[in-house]
Design an enzyme around this catalytic site. Sequence first.
Site, PDB file in Angstrom:
ATOM      1  N   ASN A  72      34.900   2.936 -11.737  1.00  0.00           N
ATOM      2  CA  ASN A  72      34.851   1.592 -12.332  1.00  0.00           C
ATOM      3  C   ASN A  72      34.400   0.490 -11.378  1.00  0.00           C
ATOM      4  O   ASN A  72      33.821  -0.498 -11.825  1.00  0.00           O
ATOM      5  CB  ASN A  72      36.185   1.242 -13.005  1.00  0.00           C
ATOM      6  CG  ASN A  72      37.349   1.302 -12.059  1.00  0.00           C
ATOM      7  OD1 ASN A  72      37.301   1.999 -11.052  1.00  0.00           O
ATOM      8  ND2 ASN A  72      38.382   0.566 -12.355  1.00  0.00           N
ATOM      9  N   GLU A 102      46.670   5.651  -6.326  1.00  0.00           N
ATOM     10  CA  GLU A 102      46.395   4.404  -7.056  1.00  0.00           C
ATOM     11  C   GLU A 102      45.993   4.811  -8.461  1.00  0.00           C
ATOM     12  O   GLU A 102      44.850   5.235  -8.685  1.00  0.00           O
ATOM     13  CB  GLU A 102      45.227   3.660  -6.388  1.00  0.00           C
ATOM     14  CG  GLU A 102      45.549   3.081  -5.041  1.00  0.00           C
ATOM     15  CD  GLU A 102      46.327   1.784  -5.122  1.00  0.00           C
ATOM     16  OE1 GLU A 102      46.588   1.300  -6.248  1.00  0.00           O
ATOM     17  OE2 GLU A 102      46.680   1.258  -4.068  1.00  0.00           O
ATOM     18  N   CYS A 117      41.795  -0.980 -13.758  1.00  0.00           N
ATOM     19  CA  CYS A 117      43.142  -0.393 -13.733  1.00  0.00           C
ATOM     20  C   CYS A 117      44.219  -1.430 -14.051  1.00  0.00           C
ATOM     21  O   CYS A 117      45.195  -1.137 -14.722  1.00  0.00           O
ATOM     22  CB  CYS A 117      43.398   0.242 -12.379  1.00  0.00           C
ATOM     23  SG  CYS A 117      43.029  -0.863 -11.008  1.00  0.00           S
ATOM     24  N   GLU A 147      47.080   0.140  -1.018  1.00  0.00           N
ATOM     25  CA  GLU A 147      45.779  -0.171  -0.422  1.00  0.00           C
ATOM     26  C   GLU A 147      45.740  -1.681  -0.228  1.00  0.00           C
ATOM     27  O   GLU A 147      46.543  -2.421  -0.798  1.00  0.00           O
ATOM     28  CB  GLU A 147      44.627   0.252  -1.354  1.00  0.00           C
ATOM     29  CG  GLU A 147      44.627   1.723  -1.759  1.00  0.00           C
ATOM     30  CD  GLU A 147      44.077   2.663  -0.698  1.00  0.00           C
ATOM     31  OE1 GLU A 147      44.009   2.274   0.485  1.00  0.00           O
ATOM     32  OE2 GLU A 147      43.761   3.812  -1.042  1.00  0.00           O
TER      33      GLU A 147
HETATM   34  P1  NAD Z   1      39.710  10.333 -12.888  1.00  0.00           P
HETATM   35  O1  NAD Z   1      41.116  10.630 -12.544  1.00  0.00           O
HETATM   36  O2  NAD Z   1      39.089  11.077 -13.986  1.00  0.00           O
HETATM   37  O3  NAD Z   1      38.762  10.546 -11.617  1.00  0.00           O
HETATM   38  C1  NAD Z   1      39.016   9.929 -10.367  1.00  0.00           C
HETATM   39  C2  NAD Z   1      38.423  10.792  -9.288  1.00  0.00           C
HETATM   40  O4  NAD Z   1      39.165  12.008  -9.240  1.00  0.00           O
HETATM   41  C3  NAD Z   1      36.984  11.191  -9.530  1.00  0.00           C
HETATM   42  O5  NAD Z   1      36.289  11.233  -8.306  1.00  0.00           O
HETATM   43  C4  NAD Z   1      37.107  12.570 -10.116  1.00  0.00           C
HETATM   44  O6  NAD Z   1      35.958  13.353  -9.887  1.00  0.00           O
HETATM   45  C5  NAD Z   1      38.293  13.109  -9.343  1.00  0.00           C
HETATM   46  N1  NAD Z   1      39.036  14.193  -9.992  1.00  0.00           N
HETATM   47  C6  NAD Z   1      39.042  14.534 -11.305  1.00  0.00           C
HETATM   48  N2  NAD Z   1      39.852  15.588 -11.499  1.00  0.00           N
HETATM   49  C7  NAD Z   1      40.388  15.890 -10.290  1.00  0.00           C
HETATM   50  C8  NAD Z   1      41.319  16.850  -9.851  1.00  0.00           C
HETATM   51  N3  NAD Z   1      41.842  17.737 -10.676  1.00  0.00           N
HETATM   52  N4  NAD Z   1      41.651  16.874  -8.536  1.00  0.00           N
HETATM   53  C9  NAD Z   1      41.122  15.970  -7.683  1.00  0.00           C
HETATM   54  N5  NAD Z   1      40.229  15.044  -8.048  1.00  0.00           N
HETATM   55  C10 NAD Z   1      39.871  14.992  -9.344  1.00  0.00           C
HETATM   56  O7  NAD Z   1      39.640   8.759 -13.105  1.00  0.00           O
HETATM   57  P2  NAD Z   1      38.365   7.916 -13.536  1.00  0.00           P
HETATM   58  O8  NAD Z   1      38.140   8.193 -14.986  1.00  0.00           O
HETATM   59  O9  NAD Z   1      37.261   8.122 -12.577  1.00  0.00           O
HETATM   60  O10 NAD Z   1      38.913   6.441 -13.320  1.00  0.00           O
HETATM   61  C11 NAD Z   1      39.704   5.805 -14.263  1.00  0.00           C
HETATM   62  C12 NAD Z   1      41.162   5.858 -13.871  1.00  0.00           C
HETATM   63  O11 NAD Z   1      41.311   5.366 -12.539  1.00  0.00           O
HETATM   64  C13 NAD Z   1      42.013   4.968 -14.745  1.00  0.00           C
HETATM   65  O12 NAD Z   1      43.212   5.605 -15.041  1.00  0.00           O
HETATM   66  C14 NAD Z   1      42.243   3.757 -13.858  1.00  0.00           C
HETATM   67  O13 NAD Z   1      43.367   3.020 -14.199  1.00  0.00           O
HETATM   68  C15 NAD Z   1      42.340   4.385 -12.518  1.00  0.00           C
HETATM   69  N6  NAD Z   1      42.080   3.405 -11.463  1.00  0.00           N
HETATM   70  C16 NAD Z   1      43.119   2.954 -10.699  1.00  0.00           C
HETATM   71  C17 NAD Z   1      42.908   1.978  -9.733  1.00  0.00           C
HETATM   72  C18 NAD Z   1      44.052   1.444  -8.895  1.00  0.00           C
HETATM   73  O14 NAD Z   1      43.801   0.732  -7.933  1.00  0.00           O
HETATM   74  N7  NAD Z   1      45.302   1.727  -9.210  1.00  0.00           N
HETATM   75  C19 NAD Z   1      41.630   1.468  -9.528  1.00  0.00           C
HETATM   76  C20 NAD Z   1      40.598   1.948 -10.325  1.00  0.00           C
HETATM   77  C21 NAD Z   1      40.830   2.925 -11.283  1.00  0.00           C
END
Ligand code: NAD
Length: 477
Positions: A149, A248, A282, A458
């Site tokens: 994002n 996060e 997020c 972070e």
């Molecule tokens: P996601 O969990 O699908 O993917 C995040 C990352 O994890 C990607 O690089 C993905 O390839 C990797 N990944 C996927 N499956 C994995 C696994 N089994 N083991 C290890 N890595 C894996 O999330 P997304 O769709 O890319 O992002 C959206 C989510 O991220 C939302 O829930 C959002 O709230 C959260 N987010 C949180 C913050 C924060 O600061 N708290 C910031 C941005 C996004």
Amino acid sequence: MLKVNSYIGGHLVQPSTGHYVDKIDPRTGEKMGEVANSGPQDVEFAIHNADQALPAWRNMRPSERGRILIELARVIRLSEDRLGALESAETGKPGREMATLMDLTAQYFEFYAGLVNVMDGEVINQGPDYHVYTRRDPFGVIGAILPWNAPLHQAARAIAPALATGNTVVAKPSEHTSASLVGLARIAVEEAGVPAGVFNVVVGKGSVIGPVMARHPLMRKISFTGGLTAGQELGRIAAERILPLTLELGGKSANIVFDDADLDAAAKGATTAFTWNSGQWCAAGTRLLVQESIHDRFVEKLLAEVAALRIGPQFDATSGPITTHAQFEKIQSYFQIAEREGLKPAIGGKVASGAQLGGGWYIEPTVYTGVTNDMTLAKEEIFGPIVCVIPFKDEADALRIANDSEFGLGAGIWSRDIGRVHRVAASLDAGRIVVNEYSGGFVQTPCGGFKQSGYGREQGIDALSHYTQLKSVIIRL
Ligand code: NAD
């Protein structure tokens, strides 16, 4: 056509699998390039490179590491147009947003490059027979697993403190948005003087290479930003290996409008809170709690603000498309859930269409009123431009509703009563409270969640303690 490869040991590296996946342009729905679909061997190679580069980097004087990272910040600013255009193209973000995001990306390196000069242990007085002190040591090789994002911003906030404190990094961007981070690693090594192997990027599917990273014996810590499901999977592996994690995760943040608030400002802020980045944020304020006494007046203002938004691919749009097709479909499924639960949109509620939108993945910003906190839309993170307006009676009622969530990432308060602001801020279960605006805070302010929104922090000075491990040295004189 974009062709995205990993960047390991100072070189672009094709995937050992020989496979690539298509990258689709969210603004048009058409193919814009191919992204490496790396496998375990590529992870092994990246971790090996990071491990080889570790001794020289961790033993470098902090001021010298800091100087290199300040140079990286300078090069990021010089490359703002190029890297910003890349991120805008792969995420679909309106181009006008990139100046701010690139500035923040550079700021992380500036901030931690300076801070590392004052990061120190302490001397602990144990009388004349002892000299006792603590020091902060790096972990070693750190993994940064990142979402789509705000790719560069999120990468920089994990990578800058990790590098500044003497760790080497293997970063894994989302498979949907990898090009900009590869670009960042390249300028770090090729222009700013970060030694090859210190900052590596492996490009590929998280479900395949994420667990391989976490299981690798030389991986000493992972900073993960993403969704709950992947976070839980990493947590299980980490439990077996005793691998430190920073998680996060997602949110369902409450944004509370009291009857003494500046309602015009609150309506504007509440609109940004759920529509910035098309709701792919997020900490988005997606549960909008509005005091009953001003509910109708406020909702009228809110709907006027939402109606004035400009959705599209243009540089100065207020929001762009949804970045991934899976997410585009997921958001639409919530329109059906809302209908089943008896909700009707006060505005929006469908895919946005129009001449300039073509086959892009656009969703109309959507407001549901009359929502109760037990409805699915109020409980689950949607990660799209949908807000639930939930009425409340008084302060106690607002707090009860706000804290009745599995998540606890952010929260907003709109009020002119300073006593109320502090009381409510103290009682909210959330990692970041924003008052009389709804923003993402600063590089200097810690960010992280309560409850299922994660742990560790972070940003801010506190992040330094999450990228180092404390050691005591006890000397008998
Ligand atoms: P996601 O969990 O699908 O993917 C995040 C990352 O994890 C990607 O690089 C993905 O390839 C990797 N990944 C996927 N499956 C994995 C696994 N089994 N083991 C290890 N890595 C894996 O999330 P997304 O769709 O890319 O992002 C959206 C989510 O991220 C939302 O829930 C959002 O709230 C959260 N987010 C949180 C913050 C924060 O600061 N708290 C910031 C941005 C996004």
